[in-house]
Scaffold this active site. Structure first.
Site, PDB file in Angstrom:
ATOM      1  N   ASN A  44     -23.624 -51.338  32.536  1.00 29.43           N
ATOM      2  CA  ASN A  44     -22.258 -50.879  32.789  1.00 29.43           C
ATOM      3  C   ASN A  44     -22.154 -49.389  32.516  1.00 29.43           C
ATOM      4  O   ASN A  44     -22.751 -48.863  31.576  1.00 29.43           O
ATOM      5  CB  ASN A  44     -21.229 -51.679  31.984  1.00 29.43           C
ATOM      6  CG  ASN A  44     -21.488 -51.690  30.487  1.00 29.43           C
ATOM      7  OD1 ASN A  44     -22.628 -51.645  30.043  1.00 29.43           O
ATOM      8  ND2 ASN A  44     -20.412 -51.762  29.712  1.00 29.43           N
ATOM      9  N   GLU A  46     -19.249 -46.593  32.090  1.00 31.18           N
ATOM     10  CA  GLU A  46     -17.805 -46.393  31.924  1.00 31.18           C
ATOM     11  C   GLU A  46     -17.402 -44.971  32.274  1.00 31.18           C
ATOM     12  O   GLU A  46     -18.248 -44.104  32.527  1.00 31.18           O
ATOM     13  CB  GLU A  46     -17.407 -46.760  30.492  1.00 31.18           C
ATOM     14  CG  GLU A  46     -17.707 -48.221  30.205  1.00 31.18           C
ATOM     15  CD  GLU A  46     -17.178 -48.714  28.873  1.00 31.18           C
ATOM     16  OE1 GLU A  46     -16.785 -47.894  28.026  1.00 31.18           O
ATOM     17  OE2 GLU A  46     -17.162 -49.953  28.696  1.00 31.18           O
ATOM     18  N   ASN A  47     -16.083 -44.764  32.317  1.00 30.12           N
ATOM     19  CA  ASN A  47     -15.552 -43.453  32.703  1.00 30.12           C
ATOM     20  C   ASN A  47     -14.267 -43.187  31.924  1.00 30.12           C
ATOM     21  O   ASN A  47     -13.515 -44.135  31.656  1.00 30.12           O
ATOM     22  CB  ASN A  47     -15.268 -43.466  34.216  1.00 30.12           C
ATOM     23  CG  ASN A  47     -15.037 -42.082  34.769  1.00 30.12           C
ATOM     24  OD1 ASN A  47     -13.981 -41.489  34.587  1.00 30.12           O
ATOM     25  ND2 ASN A  47     -16.036 -41.549  35.426  1.00 30.12           N
ATOM     26  N   ALA A  48     -14.017 -41.922  31.592  1.00 28.97           N
ATOM     27  CA  ALA A  48     -12.791 -41.546  30.878  1.00 28.97           C
ATOM     28  C   ALA A  48     -11.564 -41.969  31.673  1.00 28.97           C
ATOM     29  O   ALA A  48     -10.511 -42.282  31.107  1.00 28.97           O
ATOM     30  CB  ALA A  48     -12.782 -40.042  30.623  1.00 28.97           C
ATOM     31  N   TYR A  50     -10.569 -44.919  33.165  1.00 31.99           N
ATOM     32  CA  TYR A  50     -11.146 -46.250  32.955  1.00 31.99           C
ATOM     33  C   TYR A  50     -11.453 -47.012  34.250  1.00 31.99           C
ATOM     34  O   TYR A  50     -12.430 -47.737  34.340  1.00 31.99           O
ATOM     35  CB  TYR A  50     -10.212 -47.109  32.093  1.00 31.99           C
ATOM     36  CG  TYR A  50     -10.075 -46.674  30.653  1.00 31.99           C
ATOM     37  CD1 TYR A  50     -10.765 -45.563  30.150  1.00 31.99           C
ATOM     38  CD2 TYR A  50      -9.235 -47.367  29.788  1.00 31.99           C
ATOM     39  CE1 TYR A  50     -10.623 -45.159  28.837  1.00 31.99           C
ATOM     40  CE2 TYR A  50      -9.091 -46.975  28.463  1.00 31.99           C
ATOM     41  CZ  TYR A  50      -9.785 -45.871  27.990  1.00 31.99           C
ATOM     42  OH  TYR A  50      -9.643 -45.490  26.685  1.00 31.99           O
ATOM     43  N   GLU A  57     -23.591 -55.639  36.703  1.00 31.33           N
ATOM     44  CA  GLU A  57     -24.037 -56.438  37.850  1.00 31.33           C
ATOM     45  C   GLU A  57     -23.907 -55.639  39.143  1.00 31.33           C
ATOM     46  O   GLU A  57     -24.800 -55.643  39.991  1.00 31.33           O
ATOM     47  CB  GLU A  57     -23.196 -57.714  37.985  1.00 31.33           C
ATOM     48  CG  GLU A  57     -23.239 -58.631  36.782  1.00 31.33           C
ATOM     49  CD  GLU A  57     -22.167 -58.335  35.741  1.00 31.33           C
ATOM     50  OE1 GLU A  57     -21.906 -57.145  35.460  1.00 31.33           O
ATOM     51  OE2 GLU A  57     -21.591 -59.286  35.212  1.00 31.33           O
ATOM     52  N   CYS A  93     -17.613 -60.766  35.833  1.00 33.94           N
ATOM     53  CA  CYS A  93     -16.194 -60.644  36.204  1.00 33.94           C
ATOM     54  C   CYS A  93     -15.996 -61.070  37.661  1.00 33.94           C
ATOM     55  O   CYS A  93     -16.957 -61.219  38.425  1.00 33.94           O
ATOM     56  CB  CYS A  93     -15.698 -59.220  35.973  1.00 33.94           C
ATOM     57  SG  CYS A  93     -16.100 -58.076  37.308  1.00 33.94           S
ATOM     58  N   CYS A  96     -17.460 -58.759  40.401  1.00 30.03           N
ATOM     59  CA  CYS A  96     -18.932 -58.858  40.524  1.00 30.03           C
ATOM     60  C   CYS A  96     -19.327 -60.161  41.227  1.00 30.03           C
ATOM     61  O   CYS A  96     -20.281 -60.181  42.006  1.00 30.03           O
ATOM     62  CB  CYS A  96     -19.582 -58.749  39.152  1.00 30.03           C
ATOM     63  SG  CYS A  96     -19.488 -57.071  38.491  1.00 30.03           S
TER      64      CYS A  96
HETATM   65  N1  THU Z   1     -18.492 -55.459  32.187  1.00 26.76           N
HETATM   66  C1  THU Z   1     -19.651 -55.634  32.898  1.00 26.76           C
HETATM   67  O1  THU Z   1     -20.534 -54.771  32.908  1.00 26.76           O
HETATM   68  N2  THU Z   1     -19.802 -56.781  33.599  1.00 26.76           N
HETATM   69  C2  THU Z   1     -18.864 -57.779  33.671  1.00 26.76           C
HETATM   70  O2  THU Z   1     -19.038 -58.702  34.439  1.00 26.76           O
HETATM   71  C3  THU Z   1     -17.685 -57.713  32.810  1.00 26.76           C
HETATM   72  C4  THU Z   1     -17.427 -56.418  32.130  1.00 26.76           C
HETATM   73  C5  THU Z   1     -18.312 -54.191  31.441  1.00 26.76           C
HETATM   74  C6  THU Z   1     -17.274 -53.286  32.006  1.00 26.76           C
HETATM   75  C7  THU Z   1     -16.875 -52.479  30.794  1.00 26.76           C
HETATM   76  O3  THU Z   1     -17.733 -51.361  30.700  1.00 26.76           O
HETATM   77  C8  THU Z   1     -17.134 -53.381  29.617  1.00 26.76           C
HETATM   78  O4  THU Z   1     -17.922 -54.460  30.109  1.00 26.76           O
HETATM   79  C9  THU Z   1     -15.892 -53.945  28.982  1.00 26.76           C
HETATM   80  O5  THU Z   1     -15.059 -54.509  29.933  1.00 26.76           O
END
Ligand code: THU
Length: 145
Positions: A44, A46-48, A50, A57, A93, A96
């Protein structure tokens, strides 16, 4: 096949180390097995801002597809608090799951949710995303004829 799937689960656990998750502190690793035997990793990012965050995935799928991989067998996913072993199972999620649906056969694509090398659950895509909307729904639209 069982050997490569075991390796896939280990690689997913390792891919958590490359996560960029300064906001949630929750790191996710994914390992995608292509039909030709190649394993493509993702984490994963992330970004400032969000909403610009991308899940592990989808990172793996988009890396793979952008390198001309189009046939997939299985994915392994591991997630948990940064620098700790996963406490529970990190299920993919909804977005994905929909991306998996685009590129995978829902009857045969295997999804492993991994807590440790020996603790995991296995699902078929069709059970994680029942009654889904997919490429077949757009087969008969005017643009595709
Ligand atoms: N996240 C994933 O990488 N995969 C998922 O299927 C669910 C959530 C990440 C996104 C975010 O960086 C962190 O988990 C918290 O939501």
């Amino acid at each position: 096949m069982e050997d490569i799937l075991k390796k896939l689960r280990i690689v997913a656990l390792e891919a958590r180390n490359f996560s960029y998750a300064p906001y949630s502190g929750y790191t996710v690793g994914a390992a995608l097995l292509c039909e030709n035997g190649r394993i493509v990793t993702g984490s994963n990012i992330e970004n400032a801002s969000y909403g610009a965050t991308v899940c592990a995935e989808r990172t793996a799928f988009f890396k793979a597809v952008s390198e001309n991989e189009k046939s997939f067998v299985a994915i392994a996913i591991a997630g948990g608090v940064k620098d700790e072993d996963p406490e529970d199972f990190a299920y993919p999620c909804g977005v994905c799951r929909q991306v998996m649906r685009e590129f995978c056969d829902e009857e045969s694509f295997r999804v492993f949710v991994v807590r440790s090398e020996d603790e995991y659950e296995e699902y078929l895509l069709k059970d994680l995303l029942p009654k889904s909307f997919g490429p077949n729904n757009l087969q008969n639209t005017s643009k595709n004829q």
